[in-house]
Design a protein around this motif. Structure first.
Motif, PDB file in Angstrom:
ATOM      1  N   HIS A   1       7.510  -3.293  -9.798  1.00 42.59           N
ATOM      2  CA  HIS A   1       6.280  -3.175  -9.155  1.00 42.59           C
ATOM      3  C   HIS A   1       5.560  -1.937  -9.384  1.00 42.59           C
ATOM      4  N   ARG A   2       5.028  -1.381 -10.362  1.00 40.59           N
ATOM      5  CA  ARG A   2       4.485  -0.121 -10.654  1.00 40.59           C
ATOM      6  C   ARG A   2       3.409   0.334  -9.677  1.00 40.59           C
ATOM      7  N   TRP A   3       2.665  -0.645  -9.145  1.00 42.55           N
ATOM      8  CA  TRP A   3       1.717  -0.331  -8.295  1.00 42.55           C
ATOM      9  C   TRP A   3       2.283   0.074  -6.936  1.00 42.55           C
ATOM     10  N   ALA A   4       3.515  -0.032  -6.693  1.00 42.55           N
ATOM     11  CA  ALA A   4       3.932   0.240  -5.280  1.00 42.55           C
ATOM     12  C   ALA A   4       4.426   1.573  -4.994  1.00 42.55           C
ATOM     13  N   THR A   5       4.692   2.359  -6.080  1.00 44.98           N
ATOM     14  CA  THR A   5       5.255   3.581  -5.908  1.00 44.98           C
ATOM     15  C   THR A   5       4.618   4.290  -4.983  1.00 44.98           C
ATOM     16  N   ALA A   6       3.196   4.695  -5.308  1.00 47.17           N
ATOM     17  CA  ALA A   6       2.392   5.403  -4.367  1.00 47.17           C
ATOM     18  C   ALA A   6       2.161   5.000  -2.961  1.00 47.17           C
ATOM     19  N   LEU A   7       2.635   3.899  -2.627  1.00 45.65           N
ATOM     20  CA  LEU A   7       2.382   3.229  -1.348  1.00 45.65           C
ATOM     21  C   LEU A   7       3.568   3.196  -0.631  1.00 45.65           C
ATOM     22  N   MET A   8       4.814   3.197  -1.014  1.00 47.56           N
ATOM     23  CA  MET A   8       6.129   3.014  -0.358  1.00 47.56           C
ATOM     24  C   MET A   8       6.129   3.798   0.925  1.00 47.56           C
ATOM     25  N   GLU A   9       5.701   4.727   1.176  1.00 46.73           N
ATOM     26  CA  GLU A   9       5.925   5.751   2.128  1.00 46.73           C
ATOM     27  C   GLU A   9       4.754   5.868   3.248  1.00 46.73           C
ATOM     28  N   SER A  10       3.661   5.174   2.654  1.00 44.41           N
ATOM     29  CA  SER A  10       2.252   5.567   3.189  1.00 44.41           C
ATOM     30  C   SER A  10       1.896   4.422   4.517  1.00 44.41           C
ATOM     31  N   ARG A  11       2.763   3.468   4.699  1.00 47.55           N
ATOM     32  CA  ARG A  11       2.482   2.444   5.609  1.00 47.55           C
ATOM     33  C   ARG A  11       2.595   2.932   7.020  1.00 47.55           C
ATOM     34  N   THR A  12       1.614   2.816   8.033  1.00 46.25           N
ATOM     35  CA  THR A  12       1.939   3.041   9.230  1.00 46.25           C
ATOM     36  C   THR A  12       2.316   1.927  10.343  1.00 46.25           C
ATOM     37  N   SER A  13       2.452   0.817   9.667  1.00 43.73           N
ATOM     38  CA  SER A  13       3.164  -0.351  10.419  1.00 43.73           C
ATOM     39  C   SER A  13       4.130  -1.136   9.414  1.00 43.73           C
ATOM     40  N   PRO A  14       5.178  -0.422   9.290  1.00 43.03           N
ATOM     41  CA  PRO A  14       6.403  -0.701   8.239  1.00 43.03           C
ATOM     42  C   PRO A  14       6.846  -2.198   9.062  1.00 43.03           C
ATOM     43  N   GLY A  15       7.187  -3.198   7.878  1.00 48.87           N
ATOM     44  CA  GLY A  15       7.822  -4.188   8.289  1.00 48.87           C
ATOM     45  C   GLY A  15       9.170  -4.164   8.548  1.00 48.87           C
ATOM     46  N   PRO A  16       9.887  -5.240   8.765  1.00 45.96           N
ATOM     47  CA  PRO A  16      11.395  -5.282   9.269  1.00 45.96           C
ATOM     48  C   PRO A  16      12.433  -4.877   8.015  1.00 45.96           C
ATOM     49  N   ALA A  17      11.887  -5.110   6.685  1.00 46.51           N
ATOM     50  CA  ALA A  17      12.723  -4.963   5.671  1.00 46.51           C
ATOM     51  C   ALA A  17      12.590  -3.573   5.471  1.00 46.51           C
TER      52      ALA A  17
END
Length: 224
Positions: A98-114
């Motif tokens: 999932h190469r697109w995900a790298t830049a987004l992994m720690e950017s979420r302000t509403s992280p999910g349960p996983a």
């Protein structure tokens, strides 16, 4: 959801929508992902996608949570060092899919349960091994910075195969006169262009350096 032959495939749920979005991003890049394209993939109208996700931000939050769910959780019984190594290798393997995900992994302000479960497990491993709260924060930060940084660099470097590496290095070297950049030339000729070179192998070497440093910083306070 409707198959190509017109038969109903049952009611959609949020997980199906998120996994379809992940698959689209994997295939075409995150920039190409739209609600319209996602709707087409699912066999529904674009507006129907909003029955499962509130908006594009919610969609991205859920997609990143799906990615985190694929990363192996560390198991304390094997020791913190081995557990962190396996978790790092798993994270890199997942990010390679999932190469697109790298830049987004720690950017979420509403992280999910996983996502939250993953972070909690890593912190719990470190704390259980004897890391202080401060050292656990240091360890988590340096390891994840390395994982994400390496994944991002690996994605962008034109070194996907031996042939590509050779062509890229030769093209770069052809642009300057012999002896103009002696150290760069030495590294390319004596290392990068050697048979069997694989940039990806650098990951485990660097990871061991980090784990060695953490072990020294903790000393006998933590079991390996």
């Amino acid at each position: 959801m409707i198959d190509s032959d017109g038969r109903s495939r049952g009611r959609l749920n949020r997980d199906q929508v998120l996994r379809a979005a992940v698959a689209l991003a994997d295939a075409n890049g995150i920039e190409s992902l739209t609600m319209r394209k996602l709707g087409v993939e699912l066999g529904i109208e674009a507006m129907s996608v909003y029955n499962h996700v509130a908006n594009k931000v919610d969609l991205l939050d859920g997609m990143i949570d799906c990615v985190f769910a694929e990363i192996e959780l560390p198991v304390a019984q094997d020791g913190w060092r081995a557990a962190l190594r396996r978790r790092a290798l798993s994270a890199r393997e997942v990010l390679s899919r999932h190469r697109w995900a790298t830049a987004l992994m720690e950017s979420r302000t509403s992280p999910g349960p996983a996502t939250l479960r993953h972070h909690d497990a890593v912190i719990g491993l470190l704390r259980g091994a004897g890391f202080s709260i401060e050292m656990a924060a240091h360890a988590y930060s340096v390891i994840d910075s390395y994982i994400y940084g390496f994944a991002l660099q690996e994605t962008n470097l034109p070194l996907s195969s031996a042939e590509t590496t050779t062509r890229t290095a030769q093209a770069i070297m052809a642009r300057f006169a012999a002896g103009e950049y002696p150290h760069l030339t030495e590294l390319a000729v004596e290392h990068v262009l050697k048979p069997g070179y694989d940039y990806g192998k650098e990951f485990e070497y660097g990871l061991e350096l980090i784990l060695d440093g953490l072990a020294r910083a903790i000393g006998p306070a933590a079991e390996l």
